[in-house]
Design a protein around this motif. Sequence first.
Motif, PDB file in Angstrom:
ATOM      1  N   GLN A 181       0.829  -1.210   0.000  1.00  0.00           N
ATOM      2  CA  GLN A 181       0.000   0.000   0.000  1.00  0.00           C
ATOM      3  C   GLN A 181       0.858   1.251   0.000  1.00  0.00           C
ATOM      4  O   GLN A 181       0.560   2.223  -0.704  1.00  0.00           O
ATOM      5  CB  GLN A 181      -0.937  -0.002   1.215  1.00  0.00           C
ATOM      6  N   ALA A 230       2.173   1.778  -3.436  1.00  0.00           N
ATOM      7  CA  ALA A 230       1.135   2.345  -4.303  1.00  0.00           C
ATOM      8  C   ALA A 230       0.930   3.829  -4.006  1.00  0.00           C
ATOM      9  O   ALA A 230       0.824   4.651  -4.922  1.00  0.00           O
ATOM     10  CB  ALA A 230      -0.177   1.580  -4.110  1.00  0.00           C
ATOM     11  N   VAL A 255      -2.359  -1.694  -8.331  1.00  0.00           N
ATOM     12  CA  VAL A 255      -3.407  -1.558  -7.315  1.00  0.00           C
ATOM     13  C   VAL A 255      -4.448  -2.666  -7.454  1.00  0.00           C
ATOM     14  O   VAL A 255      -4.872  -3.271  -6.465  1.00  0.00           O
ATOM     15  CB  VAL A 255      -4.077  -0.165  -7.418  1.00  0.00           C
ATOM     16  N   LEU A 279      -5.472  -3.124  -3.565  1.00  0.00           N
ATOM     17  CA  LEU A 279      -5.065  -1.993  -2.747  1.00  0.00           C
ATOM     18  C   LEU A 279      -6.023  -0.821  -2.955  1.00  0.00           C
ATOM     19  O   LEU A 279      -6.871  -0.839  -3.838  1.00  0.00           O
ATOM     20  CB  LEU A 279      -3.639  -1.562  -3.114  1.00  0.00           C
ATOM     21  N   GLU A 280      -5.859   0.210  -2.128  1.00  0.00           N
ATOM     22  CA  GLU A 280      -6.656   1.419  -2.267  1.00  0.00           C
ATOM     23  C   GLU A 280      -5.911   2.427  -3.140  1.00  0.00           C
ATOM     24  O   GLU A 280      -4.693   2.580  -3.027  1.00  0.00           O
ATOM     25  CB  GLU A 280      -6.942   2.039  -0.898  1.00  0.00           C
ATOM     26  N   LEU A 281      -6.651   3.120  -3.988  1.00  0.00           N
ATOM     27  CA  LEU A 281      -6.080   4.177  -4.821  1.00  0.00           C
ATOM     28  C   LEU A 281      -6.299   5.506  -4.114  1.00  0.00           C
ATOM     29  O   LEU A 281      -7.434   5.899  -3.861  1.00  0.00           O
ATOM     30  CB  LEU A 281      -6.740   4.192  -6.198  1.00  0.00           C
TER      31      LEU A 281
END
Length: 400
Positions: free
Chosen positions: A189, A192, A259, A264-266
Motif C-alpha cells: 500500500q 502504491a 493496485v 489496494l486502495e487508490l
Amino acid sequence: MPTWMEKIKDTFSAKADLKSLFIELQPDNRVSTVMVVSYVPTDKDSFRVFMDLTARIAMDRKTIPDNLLLHFEGIPVGDIPFTSELPAKDSEKALRFIVSHGGITENNSVPLRKAAYLRAGQRELTAENIRALDHSPGYKRFIAYEDAMEKIAAGKQARQFYTIAETEQGVRVFNDGLSGTMKFRDYLQSTADNFYSGSLQDVESLNIYRIETVSRRMLELSDQNQTSMPKAGMEILANYKPSVTFDMHPTGDNLDRFVTANALELSARNWNIMTLQDIADRGYAHLPADESFAYKRDFLPVEKGIREITRQKELRRDYPFQQKMDDLQTASRSLAGMLLNRDGVRKDYHRISPSVAVSKDGQAQTTVKPQDKPGLPRDNEEKKVKTKTASAQKQAKPKL
C-alpha cells in the motif's frame, strides 16, 4: 434425554440464575482462561467479545497457540466450577464440566487462530467468516507458519514459505505470520501511495518471490523487515523466478495494474495525477470534469473555451470549430504537463512546461518559457516489464 439436558430443563422450570460460560482450552486439555457472564437467550455478542479479547492477547505473543475457544449457554450458576481466571489445579474439574455438558463440538468451539486471523484482517467474528477460513489460502499459509514456529520453538528444523519483494532499492522479506502478512500489505500500500513520488525515482520494476526454506537467517530477516539481504540470501533468489513482476514506471496503466492485482486502495492524489496524465496524453475530454478532480479550477478556462466554440459552431456555419477544438486540446495537454511538473510528479523524462492561456473567444494561447527545455530522449524511455500471473500457490498478496 442426556443428564446435562435434563439439568438445563429443570433449571429453566425452576427459574434459577443462568450463566454463559466461555473457556479457552489448550491442546494439552489445560484451561487457560474462562469468562462467566449472565445468560441472555438473544445475546449473540458476549462470545464475540470473549473471542476478540483472547485473540488480542494472543496477538501480543510471538506465536498464536492452537487453542480452542468454547462456549456453553444457559448453565445453572451452581454447576459452574469457577467464576474467574482459572487456577491450574481446577483444570480437571473444568474438563469434567465440559464432558458433562456435551463435550466439544463444531457448534460450541472456535479455534483461537481463526479468531486472531480475522481480527488481524479487521473482519467481523461471525460464524460465516469463521467457516469461510476453511477455504482461505491465506489462512492455510498462516497455519503452516504457526505450525513451523512451534517446531522451531521446540528446537527442530522446519521448512516454511517467505514472500520476498525485490526492487532496484533493495529486498524485503516477509513471513506468513500475522505480523509478516500485515507488514507485506502495508509495504504494497505504501508503494502504491508513493507510486508517483520521487522516493521511487530509480525503481523500474518490483519482483515478488515465494520461496520455501529452512533458513533461520531468512526468518530473522522477515522478523526485522530488512531492506538488504546478505550475499547468501541473494544466491537463493537466483534459483527462483518471480511469482509476479510489476512495471513500476510512473504511468496510470502501471499503477492501475499494481493496485488492482494487489487489491489496494487508490489514493485521491494518485487518482488526480492519473487524470492529469490522461489529459496530457489525450487532451481534455471531460465536460464537465468530475467535481472531485483537484485541478478542476485550473481547467475552467478550457471548459469555458469549449462551451464558447460549441456555441459559435451553432451560430456560424463557416466557424472553424475543429481547428479551435484542436487548439484547446493542445492547450489542455500542455497545461496538464505543466501541472505535473509543478507538483513534482515522478517521471522518466522532462516535459515541456508551457504557460497556457485561453482567450474569451476560445482561442488557445501557448507560450514556452526559455528555461523550459525538453529533456533528451532516452534510448529505452519506456522499459516494458511483463506482468505475470501468480499461481494459486504463489500469490502476490497473502489475503486475509
